[in-house]
Write an enzyme that holds these catalytic residues in place. Structure first.
Site, PDB file in Angstrom:
ATOM      1  N   HIS A  44       0.317   5.594  19.799  1.00 25.44           N
ATOM      2  CA  HIS A  44       1.003   4.579  20.846  1.00 25.44           C
ATOM      3  C   HIS A  44       0.996   5.077  22.316  1.00 25.44           C
ATOM      4  O   HIS A  44       0.793   6.441  22.388  1.00 25.44           O
ATOM      5  CB  HIS A  44       2.520   4.127  20.430  1.00 25.44           C
ATOM      6  CG  HIS A  44       3.387   5.380  20.093  1.00 25.44           C
ATOM      7  ND1 HIS A  44       3.301   6.188  18.974  1.00 25.44           N
ATOM      8  CD2 HIS A  44       4.450   5.760  20.871  1.00 25.44           C
ATOM      9  CE1 HIS A  44       4.050   7.158  19.137  1.00 25.44           C
ATOM     10  NE2 HIS A  44       5.028   6.699  20.174  1.00 25.44           N
ATOM     11  N   HIS A  46       4.093   5.598  25.679  1.00 25.24           N
ATOM     12  CA  HIS A  46       5.227   5.186  26.149  1.00 25.24           C
ATOM     13  C   HIS A  46       4.920   5.487  27.719  1.00 25.24           C
ATOM     14  O   HIS A  46       4.353   6.047  28.256  1.00 25.24           O
ATOM     15  CB  HIS A  46       6.223   6.465  25.875  1.00 25.24           C
ATOM     16  CG  HIS A  46       6.667   6.611  24.389  1.00 25.24           C
ATOM     17  ND1 HIS A  46       7.815   5.904  23.912  1.00 25.24           N
ATOM     18  CD2 HIS A  46       6.100   7.310  23.548  1.00 25.24           C
ATOM     19  CE1 HIS A  46       8.012   6.037  22.838  1.00 25.24           C
ATOM     20  NE2 HIS A  46       7.076   6.885  22.411  1.00 25.24           N
ATOM     21  N   TYR A 109      13.135  11.143  28.085  1.00 27.06           N
ATOM     22  CA  TYR A 109      12.701  10.608  26.575  1.00 27.06           C
ATOM     23  C   TYR A 109      11.131  10.510  26.359  1.00 27.06           C
ATOM     24  O   TYR A 109      10.447  11.022  25.646  1.00 27.06           O
ATOM     25  CB  TYR A 109      13.286   9.428  26.236  1.00 27.06           C
ATOM     26  CG  TYR A 109      12.789   8.909  24.979  1.00 27.06           C
ATOM     27  CD1 TYR A 109      13.256   9.236  23.801  1.00 27.06           C
ATOM     28  CD2 TYR A 109      11.818   7.622  24.998  1.00 27.06           C
ATOM     29  CE1 TYR A 109      12.812   8.671  22.658  1.00 27.06           C
ATOM     30  CE2 TYR A 109      11.368   7.277  23.639  1.00 27.06           C
ATOM     31  CZ  TYR A 109      11.466   7.814  22.698  1.00 27.06           C
ATOM     32  OH  TYR A 109      11.359   7.344  21.445  1.00 27.06           O
ATOM     33  N   GLN A 113       8.463  13.001  24.553  1.00 28.06           N
ATOM     34  CA  GLN A 113       8.408  12.365  23.094  1.00 28.06           C
ATOM     35  C   GLN A 113       7.367  13.142  22.212  1.00 28.06           C
ATOM     36  O   GLN A 113       7.604  13.096  21.116  1.00 28.06           O
ATOM     37  CB  GLN A 113       7.897  10.979  23.567  1.00 28.06           C
ATOM     38  CG  GLN A 113       7.864  10.017  22.172  1.00 28.06           C
ATOM     39  CD  GLN A 113       9.111   9.982  21.538  1.00 28.06           C
ATOM     40  OE1 GLN A 113      10.119   9.815  22.178  1.00 28.06           O
ATOM     41  NE2 GLN A 113       9.144   9.658  20.281  1.00 28.06           N
TER      42      GLN A 113
END
Length: 130
Positions: A44, A46, A109, A113
């Site tokens: 994925h 971010h 964040y 990550q």
């Protein structure tokens, strides 16, 4: 049904991950958006991005997912041959939130990550060993 190891064989690492990263910057720039933070994980992405008020989030996500998939399938034809996701590169959904006073926390964040996920995986391994 694909095997679990097949799913991880086609991940967003190496050249594929680099191309996802590069493509997101290119397509965001085309839409007059500014990438603030971007972290491509194995499965994925971010992204913290500033968008113009005239651009809807769904339009931006549609462009990013559609154009990166086309670009990746053209550059890496083996991705299309795997047929792991019904011949789609990205999953249908996405998560979006607006950023206000907590921008720095969210940026941190996103930036870190991968380290957090690695630490969590190591904790899970220790739980299974103990």
């Amino acid at each position: 049904m694909p095997k679990l190891q097949d799913l991880f064989a086609v991940s967003l690492k190496g050249n594929v991950g680099k191309e996802v990263h590069r493509s997101i910057f290119i397509f965001c720039n085309m839409k007059k958006c500014k990438v603030v933070e971007l972290n491509v994980q194995l499965d994925h992405v971010h992204l913290v991005v500033r968008t113009p008020p005239s651009l809807s989030v769904s339009e931006l996500v549609g462009v990013l997912k559609g154009r990166t998939a086309i670009r990746l399938f053209a550059k890496y034809p083996y991705l299309r041959k795997k047929k792991l996701w019904g011949n789609h590169f990205w999953q249908r959904g996405y998560f979006v939130d607006s950023v206000g006073a907590n921008e720095e926390i969210i940026r941190r964040y996103v930036r870190h990550q991968d380290r957090q996920e690695k630490e969590e995986a190591e904790r899970q391994l220790q739980l299974n060993v103990d």
